[in-house]
Design an enzyme around this catalytic site. Sequence first.
Site, mmCIF file in Angstrom:
data_model
loop_
_atom_site.group_PDB
_atom_site.id
_atom_site.type_symbol
_atom_site.label_atom_id
_atom_site.label_comp_id
_atom_site.label_asym_id
_atom_site.label_seq_id
_atom_site.Cartn_x
_atom_site.Cartn_y
_atom_site.Cartn_z
ATOM 1 N N LYS A 54 0.819 -1.220 0.000
ATOM 2 C CA LYS A 54 0.000 0.000 0.000
ATOM 3 C C LYS A 54 0.849 1.264 0.000
ATOM 4 O O LYS A 54 0.365 2.338 -0.361
ATOM 5 C CB LYS A 54 -0.965 0.003 1.191
ATOM 6 C CG LYS A 54 -2.166 -0.898 0.950
ATOM 7 C CD LYS A 54 -3.226 -0.722 2.005
ATOM 8 C CE LYS A 54 -4.409 -1.639 1.732
ATOM 9 N NZ LYS A 54 -5.244 -1.832 2.906
ATOM 10 N N LYS A 56 -4.181 -8.422 -8.456
ATOM 11 C CA LYS A 56 -5.450 -8.721 -7.786
ATOM 12 C C LYS A 56 -6.553 -7.759 -8.249
ATOM 13 O O LYS A 56 -6.287 -6.579 -8.431
ATOM 14 C CB LYS A 56 -5.219 -8.566 -6.278
ATOM 15 C CG LYS A 56 -6.344 -9.024 -5.402
ATOM 16 C CD LYS A 56 -6.016 -8.787 -3.934
ATOM 17 C CE LYS A 56 -6.225 -7.345 -3.542
ATOM 18 N NZ LYS A 56 -6.179 -7.103 -2.093
ATOM 19 N N LYS A 76 -10.857 -2.799 -5.523
ATOM 20 C CA LYS A 76 -11.710 -1.611 -5.619
ATOM 21 C C LYS A 76 -10.868 -0.349 -5.770
ATOM 22 O O LYS A 76 -11.360 0.687 -6.176
ATOM 23 C CB LYS A 76 -12.680 -1.512 -4.431
ATOM 24 C CG LYS A 76 -12.076 -1.687 -3.060
ATOM 25 C CD LYS A 76 -13.162 -1.913 -1.989
ATOM 26 C CE LYS A 76 -12.583 -2.588 -0.754
ATOM 27 N NZ LYS A 76 -13.494 -3.398 -0.007
HETATM 28 P P1 TYM Z 1 -11.074 -6.080 2.055
HETATM 29 O O1 TYM Z 1 -12.141 -5.092 2.365
HETATM 30 O O2 TYM Z 1 -9.897 -5.657 1.277
HETATM 31 O O3 TYM Z 1 -11.692 -7.328 1.353
HETATM 32 C C1 TYM Z 1 -12.800 -8.019 1.925
HETATM 33 C C2 TYM Z 1 -12.703 -9.503 1.630
HETATM 34 O O4 TYM Z 1 -12.668 -9.707 0.212
HETATM 35 C C3 TYM Z 1 -11.536 -10.499 -0.115
HETATM 36 N N1 TYM Z 1 -11.028 -10.065 -1.424
HETATM 37 C C4 TYM Z 1 -10.783 -10.901 -2.432
HETATM 38 N N2 TYM Z 1 -10.918 -12.234 -2.549
HETATM 39 C C5 TYM Z 1 -10.585 -12.781 -3.733
HETATM 40 N N3 TYM Z 1 -10.106 -12.056 -4.789
HETATM 41 C C6 TYM Z 1 -9.956 -10.724 -4.702
HETATM 42 N N4 TYM Z 1 -9.518 -10.019 -5.749
HETATM 43 C C7 TYM Z 1 -10.297 -10.071 -3.486
HETATM 44 N N5 TYM Z 1 -10.269 -8.784 -3.070
HETATM 45 C C8 TYM Z 1 -10.720 -8.805 -1.794
HETATM 46 C C9 TYM Z 1 -10.527 -10.233 0.996
HETATM 47 O O5 TYM Z 1 -9.579 -11.277 1.092
HETATM 48 C C10 TYM Z 1 -11.422 -10.157 2.200
HETATM 49 O O6 TYM Z 1 -11.723 -11.432 2.696
HETATM 50 N N6 TYM Z 1 -8.483 -6.546 6.248
HETATM 51 C C11 TYM Z 1 -9.691 -6.967 5.604
HETATM 52 C C12 TYM Z 1 -10.938 -6.597 6.355
HETATM 53 C C13 TYM Z 1 -10.969 -7.059 7.778
HETATM 54 C C14 TYM Z 1 -11.155 -8.398 8.222
HETATM 55 C C15 TYM Z 1 -11.156 -8.318 9.645
HETATM 56 C C16 TYM Z 1 -11.310 -9.598 7.567
HETATM 57 C C17 TYM Z 1 -10.861 -6.273 8.876
HETATM 58 N N7 TYM Z 1 -10.989 -7.027 9.991
HETATM 59 C C18 TYM Z 1 -11.302 -9.463 10.413
HETATM 60 C C19 TYM Z 1 -11.455 -10.741 8.350
HETATM 61 C C20 TYM Z 1 -11.452 -10.657 9.740
HETATM 62 C C21 TYM Z 1 -9.742 -6.281 4.237
HETATM 63 O O7 TYM Z 1 -9.117 -5.308 3.982
HETATM 64 O O8 TYM Z 1 -10.584 -6.800 3.411
#
Ligand code: TYM
Length: 352
Positions: free
Chosen positions: A127, A211, A214
């Site tokens: 990031k 990947k 968003k």
């Molecule tokens: P975030 O908001 O980036 O993404 C949410 C979930 O979507 C999955 N994801 C993907 N899976 C497959 N292919 C992709 N291209 C892709 N992009 C996103 C992510 O792996 C995630 O499961 N840190 C986390 C949010 C979070 C969290 C937590 C998750 C905060 N606290 C506690 C689990 C448990 C995040 O940024 O996800």
Amino acid sequence: MSVSETSAVQTPKAFKPRIFSGIQPSGGLTLGNYLGALKRFVEKQDEGIETIYCLVDLHAITVWQDPEKLRQQTREGAAAFIAAGIDPARSILFNQSQVSAHAELAWIFNCVARLGWMNRMTQFKDKTAGKNAEAASLGLYAYPSLMAADIMAYHATMVPVGDDQKQHLELTRDIAIKFNNDYGVDFFPVVEPLIEGAATRVMSLRDGTKKMSKSDPSDQSRINLTDSADAIASKIRKAKTDPEPLPETAEGLKDRPEARNLVNIYAALAGHSVDQVIQDFAGAQFGTFKPALADLAVAKLSPITTEMNRLMADPGEIDRILGKGADRAEAIARPILEQTKDIVGMIRSRQI
Ligand code: TYM
């Protein structure tokens, strides 16, 4: 060994199976979020396990968010959960900042996690790559410790996520283990990451090595859950591919990242194995495969988009659902936080 010696060996406490996961409301949700996370959240709910799902707005503000957009995106995220099949009566659905136990436990975890551990987090490095890392927020650096708090505040035992969250979950395990060791307790569970299925890493439609995200500047690189049927079909039609037909076996996708990505997406959307998709389309040109994928994507995603739009017309109702979810979440997290404070040696003498 005497009986008393064997019984002194700490046997890990059995924790009740409980799922926690979260999504950042830092932009519209993508097909990656849907296949890697949301769709699997629904499957877990329907398996009858206790499920807690969270829109992690405290995580979202680790990078600048316009306040009005943050509110809108949080509601849109909640609408996406419900439209995809999360039932707020069966799962707990809420936004993180309404339950202060997350931030409080995160502070305690900031004092357990080591700087060396945080320095190894590849997502922070990604990031800040090519940018001035000194200008990144302290919150972005501490992000994984807040994530550990999210999970541990509920003594959650399983966390369904996409592949990109694997390292953060390893850190969550390390924090739980170190806390338990430091205080000589068996209080926090060592969580199990659930990274399963054909779409644990959905890639960009413009570059099969990146990947789908968003935050990608190109809207053509992703399918958004708010895209119209026409936009979905057009993005799939224009997705980057190679000139070869689809192979006869899944092995043949090995060095073809774009082809593999589209096949994985098809498999995850259809609920089929990659082998089965390859069997059905062996030798097919993309001119045949892409329209089939576009039809499937539209059939699966359009009803979700329509339902999201319907739900978004009543933001008050979404806020009520999030508030009720937060009350239920708080009832679980508060006692766990209070026990944590007792373990740490903090006095709690207020009459509340
Ligand atoms: P975030 O908001 O980036 O993404 C949410 C979930 O979507 C999955 N994801 C993907 N899976 C497959 N292919 C992709 N291209 C892709 N992009 C996103 C992510 O792996 C995630 O499961 N840190 C986390 C949010 C979070 C969290 C937590 C998750 C905060 N606290 C506690 C689990 C448990 C995040 O940024 O996800």
